[in-house]
Design a protein around this motif. Sequence first.
Motif, short mmCIF file in Angstrom:
data_model
loop_
_atom_site.label_atom_id
_atom_site.label_comp_id
_atom_site.label_asym_id
_atom_site.label_seq_id
_atom_site.Cartn_x
_atom_site.Cartn_y
_atom_site.Cartn_z
N ILE A 67 0.81 -1.19 0.15
CA ILE A 67 0.09 0.04 -0.10
C ILE A 67 0.67 1.31 0.08
CG2 ILE A 67 -1.72 1.37 1.52
CD1 ILE A 67 -2.79 -1.45 2.47
N GLU A 68 1.80 1.42 0.92
CA GLU A 68 2.87 2.60 0.99
C GLU A 68 3.53 2.67 -0.68
OE1 GLU A 68 6.91 3.46 3.09
OE2 GLU A 68 5.43 2.21 4.08
N ARG A 127 1.18 4.01 -3.34
CA ARG A 127 0.71 5.28 -3.19
C ARG A 127 1.84 6.26 -3.59
NH1 ARG A 127 -1.83 4.77 2.90
NH2 ARG A 127 -4.32 4.15 1.95
N ARG A 129 -2.18 0.13 -10.23
CA ARG A 129 -1.71 -0.53 -9.20
C ARG A 129 -2.44 -1.65 -9.15
NH1 ARG A 129 -1.55 4.73 -9.37
NH2 ARG A 129 -0.06 5.98 -8.37
N GLU A 148 -8.35 1.14 1.74
CA GLU A 148 -7.05 2.11 1.81
C GLU A 148 -7.09 2.82 0.31
OE1 GLU A 148 -5.05 2.64 4.38
OE2 GLU A 148 -6.26 1.25 5.66
N ALA A 183 -5.46 2.20 -2.20
CA ALA A 183 -4.25 2.02 -2.85
C ALA A 183 -3.98 1.30 -4.13
CB ALA A 183 -3.10 1.76 -1.94
#
Length: 120
Positions: free
Chosen positions: A43-44, A47, A55, A73, A75
């Motif tokens: 997820i990080e 982003r 993605r 989230e 993402a």
Amino acid sequence: MKIKICGITNKLDAFAAVDLGADALGFIIYEKSKRYIEPDKAIELARQLPPFVQRVAVTVDMAPRTILDLDAERAFDAWQLHGAEKPQYCEKLKPLRLIKALGFPLIPGVKPDAYDVDAF
């Protein structure tokens, strides 16, 4: 032609793939894979990507509730289902964008046209 590079596990590889023209990056959220990335890390990393790179979270027989929780989230643009997920499983995940990977032989008794997914 669209190019998806799968198995991204770090920022250096992600941006190298983007620089080389990848249209989509796949993050394998399946612990048995050599290219596994923890969901929070995926997820990080997702982003941080440029806005026009797709993605894709790649899963294998993950519980639908877990996918829905992770999708909260926002993402990932799509979810690639790479296990023995049946059409009824996919129905639980709508309206998410779904890509169903089909192995051969096909899942017994299930025809591809039974799946309500966005791509195979």
